[in-house]
Design a protein around this motif. Structure first.
Motif, PDB file in Angstrom:
ATOM      1  N   LEU A 163       0.831  -1.203   0.000  1.00 20.06           N
ATOM      2  CA  LEU A 163       0.000   0.000   0.000  1.00 20.06           C
ATOM      3  C   LEU A 163       0.865   1.252   0.000  1.00 20.06           C
ATOM      4  O   LEU A 163       0.590   2.215  -0.718  1.00 20.06           O
ATOM      5  N   VAL A 164       1.937   1.236   0.782  1.00 18.57           N
ATOM      6  CA  VAL A 164       2.847   2.382   0.803  1.00 18.57           C
ATOM      7  C   VAL A 164       3.498   2.570  -0.563  1.00 18.57           C
ATOM      8  O   VAL A 164       3.592   3.691  -1.084  1.00 18.57           O
ATOM      9  N   LYS A 165       3.945   1.473  -1.173  1.00 18.93           N
ATOM     10  CA  LYS A 165       4.554   1.575  -2.501  1.00 18.93           C
ATOM     11  C   LYS A 165       3.549   2.060  -3.541  1.00 18.93           C
ATOM     12  O   LYS A 165       3.898   2.838  -4.437  1.00 18.93           O
ATOM     13  N   SER A 166       2.313   1.602  -3.426  1.00 20.62           N
ATOM     14  CA  SER A 166       1.290   2.039  -4.382  1.00 20.62           C
ATOM     15  C   SER A 166       1.013   3.530  -4.247  1.00 20.62           C
ATOM     16  O   SER A 166       0.866   4.240  -5.245  1.00 20.62           O
ATOM     17  N   LEU A 167       0.960   4.019  -3.015  1.00 22.57           N
ATOM     18  CA  LEU A 167       0.749   5.455  -2.817  1.00 22.57           C
ATOM     19  C   LEU A 167       1.932   6.263  -3.344  1.00 22.57           C
ATOM     20  O   LEU A 167       1.743   7.341  -3.930  1.00 22.57           O
ATOM     21  N   GLN A 168       3.139   5.752  -3.139  1.00 21.38           N
ATOM     22  CA  GLN A 168       4.310   6.445  -3.667  1.00 21.38           C
ATOM     23  C   GLN A 168       4.298   6.475  -5.194  1.00 21.38           C
ATOM     24  O   GLN A 168       4.629   7.503  -5.804  1.00 21.38           O
ATOM     25  N   ALA A 169       3.910   5.360  -5.811  1.00 22.62           N
ATOM     26  CA  ALA A 169       3.836   5.333  -7.277  1.00 22.62           C
ATOM     27  C   ALA A 169       2.768   6.286  -7.796  1.00 22.62           C
ATOM     28  O   ALA A 169       2.956   6.977  -8.805  1.00 22.62           O
ATOM     29  N   SER A 170       1.619   6.339  -7.099  1.00 26.56           N
ATOM     30  CA  SER A 170       0.560   7.260  -7.524  1.00 26.56           C
ATOM     31  C   SER A 170       1.008   8.706  -7.386  1.00 26.56           C
ATOM     32  O   SER A 170       0.736   9.539  -8.265  1.00 26.56           O
ATOM     33  N   LEU A 171       1.692   9.030  -6.292  1.00 28.12           N
ATOM     34  CA  LEU A 171       2.186  10.392  -6.111  1.00 28.12           C
ATOM     35  C   LEU A 171       3.233  10.736  -7.163  1.00 28.12           C
ATOM     36  O   LEU A 171       3.261  11.871  -7.676  1.00 28.12           O
ATOM     37  N   PHE A 172       4.086   9.770  -7.527  1.00 31.55           N
ATOM     38  CA  PHE A 172       5.086  10.026  -8.557  1.00 31.55           C
ATOM     39  C   PHE A 172       4.418  10.292  -9.909  1.00 31.55           C
ATOM     40  O   PHE A 172       4.833  11.194 -10.649  1.00 31.55           O
ATOM     41  N   ARG A 173       3.390   9.504 -10.237  1.00 34.21           N
ATOM     42  CA  ARG A 173       2.694   9.739 -11.503  1.00 34.21           C
ATOM     43  C   ARG A 173       2.003  11.099 -11.519  1.00 34.21           C
ATOM     44  O   ARG A 173       1.969  11.785 -12.548  1.00 34.21           O
ATOM     45  N   LYS A 174       1.460  11.481 -10.380  1.00 30.07           N
ATOM     46  CA  LYS A 174       0.810  12.792 -10.320  1.00 30.07           C
ATOM     47  C   LYS A 174       1.812  13.914 -10.541  1.00 30.07           C
ATOM     48  O   LYS A 174       1.574  14.849 -11.326  1.00 30.07           O
ATOM     49  N   ARG A 175       2.946  13.844  -9.865  1.00 29.77           N
ATOM     50  CA  ARG A 175       3.958  14.881 -10.034  1.00 29.77           C
ATOM     51  C   ARG A 175       4.557  14.855 -11.433  1.00 29.77           C
ATOM     52  O   ARG A 175       4.893  15.912 -11.994  1.00 29.77           O
ATOM     53  N   LEU A 176       4.689  13.665 -12.002  1.00 28.55           N
ATOM     54  CA  LEU A 176       5.237  13.578 -13.354  1.00 28.55           C
ATOM     55  C   LEU A 176       4.273  14.198 -14.367  1.00 28.55           C
ATOM     56  O   LEU A 176       4.690  14.891 -15.303  1.00 28.55           O
ATOM     57  N   GLY A 177       2.961  13.975 -14.168  1.00 29.39           N
ATOM     58  CA  GLY A 177       1.986  14.572 -15.084  1.00 29.39           C
ATOM     59  C   GLY A 177       1.946  16.085 -14.981  1.00 29.39           C
ATOM     60  O   GLY A 177       1.892  16.792 -16.001  1.00 29.39           O
ATOM     61  N   THR A 178       1.972  16.614 -13.752  1.00 24.91           N
ATOM     62  CA  THR A 178       1.964  18.076 -13.600  1.00 24.91           C
ATOM     63  C   THR A 178       3.261  18.698 -14.115  1.00 24.91           C
ATOM     64  O   THR A 178       3.248  19.791 -14.685  1.00 24.91           O
ATOM     65  N   ARG A 179       4.385  17.986 -13.949  1.00 22.66           N
ATOM     66  CA  ARG A 179       5.654  18.523 -14.465  1.00 22.66           C
ATOM     67  C   ARG A 179       5.649  18.544 -15.993  1.00 22.66           C
ATOM     68  O   ARG A 179       6.151  19.493 -16.614  1.00 22.66           O
ATOM     69  N   ALA A 180       5.059  17.500 -16.591  1.00 17.49           N
ATOM     70  CA  ALA A 180       4.965  17.498 -18.053  1.00 17.49           C
ATOM     71  C   ALA A 180       4.073  18.628 -18.546  1.00 17.49           C
ATOM     72  O   ALA A 180       4.378  19.283 -19.563  1.00 17.49           O
ATOM     73  N   ALA A 181       2.961  18.889 -17.832  1.00 15.61           N
ATOM     74  CA  ALA A 181       2.103  20.018 -18.206  1.00 15.61           C
ATOM     75  C   ALA A 181       2.856  21.337 -18.070  1.00 15.61           C
ATOM     76  O   ALA A 181       2.694  22.255 -18.892  1.00 15.61           O
ATOM     77  N   TYR A 182       3.685  21.457 -17.044  1.00 14.44           N
ATOM     78  CA  TYR A 182       4.478  22.675 -16.875  1.00 14.44           C
ATOM     79  C   TYR A 182       5.463  22.847 -18.023  1.00 14.44           C
ATOM     80  O   TYR A 182       5.678  23.957 -18.511  1.00 14.44           O
ATOM     81  N   GLU A 183       6.080  21.762 -18.468  1.00 12.60           N
ATOM     82  CA  GLU A 183       7.068  21.856 -19.538  1.00 12.60           C
ATOM     83  C   GLU A 183       6.451  22.324 -20.847  1.00 12.60           C
ATOM     84  O   GLU A 183       7.057  23.113 -21.577  1.00 12.60           O
ATOM     85  N   VAL A 184       5.240  21.853 -21.168  1.00 14.31           N
ATOM     86  CA  VAL A 184       4.642  22.251 -22.447  1.00 14.31           C
ATOM     87  C   VAL A 184       4.050  23.647 -22.384  1.00 14.31           C
ATOM     88  O   VAL A 184       3.830  24.285 -23.416  1.00 14.31           O
ATOM     89  N   LEU A 185       3.754  24.141 -21.160  1.00 11.02           N
ATOM     90  CA  LEU A 185       3.216  25.499 -21.028  1.00 11.02           C
ATOM     91  C   LEU A 185       4.282  26.521 -20.668  1.00 11.02           C
ATOM     92  O   LEU A 185       3.977  27.719 -20.595  1.00 11.02           O
ATOM     93  N   CYS A 186       5.488  26.069 -20.428  1.00 13.97           N
ATOM     94  CA  CYS A 186       6.532  26.961 -19.941  1.00 13.97           C
ATOM     95  C   CYS A 186       6.862  28.018 -20.991  1.00 13.97           C
ATOM     96  O   CYS A 186       7.054  27.719 -22.174  1.00 13.97           O
ATOM     97  N   THR A 187       6.928  29.294 -20.557  1.00 14.84           N
ATOM     98  CA  THR A 187       7.226  30.421 -21.440  1.00 14.84           C
ATOM     99  C   THR A 187       8.620  30.956 -21.154  1.00 14.84           C
ATOM    100  O   THR A 187       8.911  31.333 -20.011  1.00 14.84           O
ATOM    101  N   PRO A 188       9.530  30.977 -22.124  1.00 14.68           N
ATOM    102  CA  PRO A 188      10.872  31.534 -21.868  1.00 14.68           C
ATOM    103  C   PRO A 188      10.795  33.023 -21.578  1.00 14.68           C
ATOM    104  O   PRO A 188       9.953  33.737 -22.114  1.00 14.68           O
ATOM    105  N   ALA A 189      11.660  33.476 -20.705  1.00 12.36           N
ATOM    106  CA  ALA A 189      11.721  34.904 -20.397  1.00 12.36           C
ATOM    107  C   ALA A 189      12.323  35.661 -21.575  1.00 12.36           C
ATOM    108  O   ALA A 189      13.045  35.099 -22.401  1.00 12.36           O
ATOM    109  N   GLU A 190      12.010  36.941 -21.640  1.00 12.49           N
ATOM    110  CA  GLU A 190      12.489  37.754 -22.741  1.00 12.49           C
ATOM    111  C   GLU A 190      14.015  37.887 -22.674  1.00 12.49           C
ATOM    112  O   GLU A 190      14.586  38.165 -21.628  1.00 12.49           O
ATOM    113  N   GLY A 191      14.655  37.674 -23.811  1.00  9.14           N
ATOM    114  CA  GLY A 191      16.103  37.785 -23.893  1.00  9.14           C
ATOM    115  C   GLY A 191      16.841  36.516 -23.549  1.00  9.14           C
ATOM    116  O   GLY A 191      18.067  36.497 -23.612  1.00  9.14           O
ATOM    117  N   GLU A 192      16.131  35.430 -23.139  1.00  5.15           N
ATOM    118  CA  GLU A 192      16.782  34.173 -22.804  1.00  5.15           C
ATOM    119  C   GLU A 192      16.564  33.170 -23.920  1.00  5.15           C
ATOM    120  O   GLU A 192      15.652  33.298 -24.727  1.00  5.15           O
TER     121      GLU A 192
END
Length: 571
Positions: free
Chosen positions: A293-322
């Motif tokens: 159960l602990v491992k399953s919760l850790q895997a679910s939390l990892f998938r959640k963070r991985l999905g939100t990080r992927a969403a951040y990467e595709v929406l990420c806007t470079p700063a001006e001049g960089e």
């Protein structure tokens, strides 16, 4: 491909997933339909990643526009509906070809399901997924067996596909997959304890056969004693069932009656097998499931963070001049626009949007973006309607008193007293037939309790308001019970009122029918005794026991005795 591979790499999609390649950093400078389409693709990818994070799904799937539409449709609420296999109709023997045609349609649905899944995850990920490979093998075997059934006109001796049907339930249930995986991980530790149990049974089986079959077979209990250990299979079966303490008296008592010392054999067997080895097996299973159960919760939390990080990467806007590869944040308005397309609970969406607005108009960093989706883990607490406001100090004090939790405790104490009173009367009248019981006092007590429940309900409505009272499930349950008790009370009182019993017995709110009949019989006996004393010459009895008083009847009391003699309550 593992989930730890670099996000948005081209190896994870046939058509490419770098939606930002070739597009300017800001939407304000994008011109042309190609630029707008590229930015919409980024939004759609972010929507899918966030939905994967909410549902704890893997992000290893195709991310082109067509595949994402198919992916969202496949995992939508409309498509992901399942049937409950627990409810089945009575068995029926249909003609050959009817159930086979339905089964063929179901197999085609499973084939389409496997095709969509394999297309979405890609061939490389499909080869690494054991569940999908097993899915393919089971479908092939089922289709071959289904074809054989049609060829033999449903006369085949064995249908293999029936044995494989539970796999379809397992394959489409993530919880069942986790349970099977946990059992698989627990097999090695469970096997050691099972081996000890087998050794334990074998040793005591041999001891039992030597102890209980060495003598000549006699009659009575000796014959019964020797029956359980006559042969090796019977002795092993007897001790195997005894290990569960199911047939303890049957196996032990005949031997114990022959010789008291035989009890030592069964005591030692039970102590080692039931109290030690069986508890050890239970502890191993519990420990493995808790760890999984602990491992399953850790895997679910990892998938959640991985999905939100992927969403951040595709929406990420470079700063001006960089340089474009060094993204520093996501625009709040872009995230709000993406959230409007995500399939999620409206309360969680509103909470995330409010938190986005609280950050201001600056770009959202990766940490802030991750923290936004922590709102998904918070439980939604519904606010109760506001209480009514009273201007009078007396009403305010009464509202505080009847709305306090101690008033609920008082109600619980009254309910306990009601149960105790019912139990006392049931114990007192345990030896009395129901038709001979005098439930008059119990009826009065029940009516008093019902009146208290009614008053409690009205006072709570006064203190909390109607909407506030109905917002609490326990109050709704108490109110329904009170209404049911009142209706039952009125239904029990109506026949007695029509018969005139209420006038004879005095005011007794809601008396049970048994009390009315018993009291009516006593009143009728008093009237008959009075008429016997005075003789039959008078049309009305001269004396009667009315309300506990013996003496001459007054003129208004004559109908009471006559009503008691002819009332329907005396039937």
């Amino acid at each position: 491909m593992a989930e730890s591979d670099p996000l948005l790499s081209r190896a994870r999609g046939d058509s490419g997933r770098d939606c930002r390649a070739g597009f300017p950093a800001s939407r304000s400078v994008q011109v042309g339909p190609d630029a707008a389409a590229g930015w919409d693709l980024c939004f759609d990818q972010a929507v899918v990643f966030i939905e994967d994070a909410i549902q704890y799904r893997s992000i290893n799937h195709r991310m082109d526009a067509g595949s994402m539409w198919l992916y969202r449709w496949y995992y939508s609420d409309t498509c992901q509906c399942t049937s409950d296999v627990r409810y089945r109709s009575a068995p029926w023997d249909p003609p050959c070809g009817l159930t086979e045609s339905i089964e063929g349609l179901c197999l085609l649905v499973f084939v389409a399901d496997l095709s969509v899944k394999s297309y979405l995850v890609g061939w490389a990920q499909f080869q690494k997924s054991l569940w999908l490979l097993d899915y393919l093998v089971v479908l092939v075997v089922s289709l071959v067996d289904w074809t054989v059934s049609l060829s033999l006109v449903c006369q085949e001796p064995l249908r293999l596909r029936r044995l494989l049907r539970p796999f379809f339930l397992l394959q489409n249930s993530s919880m069942m997959k986790k349970t099977l995986k946990c059992i698989r991980w627990s097999l090695w530790e469970m096997a050691s304890v099972v081996l000890l149990l087998a050794l334990h049974l074998s040793v005591f089986t041999m001891f039992g056969m030597l102890l209980f079959t060495g003598e000549e077979q006699g009659d009575g209990q000796d014959k019964e004693r020797l029956t359980y250990f006559r042969s090796l299979p019977e002795a092993l079966t007897s001790l195997l069932v005894l290990l569960t303490t199911a047939n303890n008296p049957d196996v032990m008592i005949p031997a114990y009656s022959k010789n008291r010392a035989y009890a030592i054999f069964f005591i030692v067997f039970t102590l080692i097998g039931s109290l030690f080895l069986m508890n050890l097996l239970t502890a191993i299973i519990y420990n493995q499931f808790r760890g999984y159960l602990v491992k399953s919760l850790q895997a679910s939390l990892f998938r959640k963070r991985l999905g939100t990080r992927a969403a951040y990467e595709v929406l990420c806007t470079p700063a001006e001049g960089e340089a474009p590869p060094r993204g520093v944040g996501v625009k709040p308005q872009d995230l709000v626009q993406v959230l409007q397309k995500v399939q999620m609970d409206g309360t969680h969406r509103q909470a995330i949007v409010e938190k986005v607005h609280s950050y201001g108009g600056g770009l959202l960093s990766a940490d802030k973006f991750q923290n936004l989706f922590n709102e998904l883990d918070r439980r939604v607490v519904k606010e109760r309607p506001p209480r009514p406001e009273y201007r009078s100090p007396l009403l305010q004090s009464a509202q505080f008193l009847f709305g306090h939790r101690w008033f609920d405790y008082l109600g619980n104490a009254v309910v306990l007293a009601n149960l105790v009173s019912i139990c006392v009367f049931l114990v007192r009248d345990a030896d009395v037939l129901p038709r001979d019981r005098d439930d008059f006092i119990l009826g009065i007590l029940n009516c008093v309790f019902i009146l208290y429940y009614l008053a409690e309900m009205l006072l709570k409505v006064f203190a909390l308001g109607l909407l506030g009272y109905l917002s609490c499930p326990s109050n709704v349950f108490d109110g329904l019970l009170t209404v049911v008790l009142l209706v039952q009370c009125e239904a029990a009182e109506a026949p007695a009122s029509r018969a005139g019993c209420a006038l004879q017995l005095g005011f007794a709110p809601c008396p049970p029918q048994a009390s009315l009949r018993a009291a009516g019989r006593r009143r009728l006996g008093s009237c008959l005794r009075a008429s016997t004393d005075k003789g039959a010459s008078s049309p009305y009895p001269a004396s009667c026991l009315v309300g506990g008083r013996r003496g001459p009847l007054q003129e208004p009391e004559f109908p009471l005795c006559l009503s008691a003699m002819g009332s329907g309550c005396l039937s």
